[in-house]
Design an enzyme around this catalytic site. Structure first.
Site, short mmCIF file in Angstrom:
data_model
loop_
_atom_site.label_atom_id
_atom_site.label_comp_id
_atom_site.label_asym_id
_atom_site.label_seq_id
_atom_site.Cartn_x
_atom_site.Cartn_y
_atom_site.Cartn_z
CG HIS A 8 38.63 31.18 38.22
ND1 HIS A 8 39.87 31.76 38.21
CD2 HIS A 8 38.01 31.62 37.09
CE1 HIS A 8 40.00 32.52 37.14
NE2 HIS A 8 38.88 32.45 36.45
CB THR A 34 29.88 34.73 36.65
OG1 THR A 34 30.64 34.39 37.81
CG2 THR A 34 30.59 35.85 35.89
CB THR A 36 27.89 28.27 39.10
OG1 THR A 36 27.54 27.64 37.87
CG2 THR A 36 27.81 27.25 40.21
CB THR A 37 29.85 32.79 41.38
OG1 THR A 37 30.95 32.04 40.86
CG2 THR A 37 30.30 33.58 42.60
CB SER A 54 28.88 30.19 33.64
OG SER A 54 29.06 29.73 32.32
CG HIS A 87 36.69 31.87 30.77
ND1 HIS A 87 36.92 30.76 31.53
CD2 HIS A 87 36.30 32.84 31.62
CE1 HIS A 87 36.67 31.04 32.80
NE2 HIS A 87 36.29 32.29 32.88
#
Length: 132
Positions: A8, A34, A36-37, A54, A87
């Site tokens: 997150h 995911t 951006t990570t 994402s 989400h």
């Protein structure tokens, strides 16, 4: 092993530091993340990371699909327990799939360090038993 890395927003820095610290172990495995990570991990470490969307745009569901197709071995998910996530149903579904398909899931740095050290030491043979 196929390892999913998810974090997150408030935990992304922790995930990046984790990936940097354990790059020597992670480089031996197929990494998925995911959006951006995954981008931040790749930029910080130079590791090859397959990136999904994402989380809020379906990335959690894409990883869940890989779990249901027996194409994921471990999920490291640094959750932010103090911030509501729009989400959340997707996150719950991903966690449920880990339980259904017996995929180890760690949700914080302490658990991730234990799991990555077990992986490094070769104590991660549960898939061999299930697949036999």
């Amino acid at each position: 092993m196929k390892i999913a890395l998810i974090a997150h927003d408030e935990k992304k820095d922790d995930m990046i530091n984790f990936a940097i610290s354990y790059k020597h172990i992670l480089k031996e495995h197929a990494l998925f993340a995911t959006g951006t990570t995954g981008q931040r991990i790749a930029e910080a470490t130079g590791l090859d990371v397959h990136r999904f969307n994402s989380g809020p745009l379906g990335g959690d569901q894409q990883i869940g699909a890989k779990i249901s197709e027996n194409e994921m071995d471990l999920v490291i998910f640094f959750k932010d327990p103090l911030t509501a996530q729009p989400h959340e149903p997707d996150i719950s579904a991903l966690m449920r799939l880990c339980d259904v398909y017996q995929i180890p899931l760690v949700t914080n740095l302490a658990g991730a360090e234990v799991m990555i050290r077990a992986l490094e030491a070769g104590f991660f043979h549960w898939r061999d038993v299930i697949d036999a």
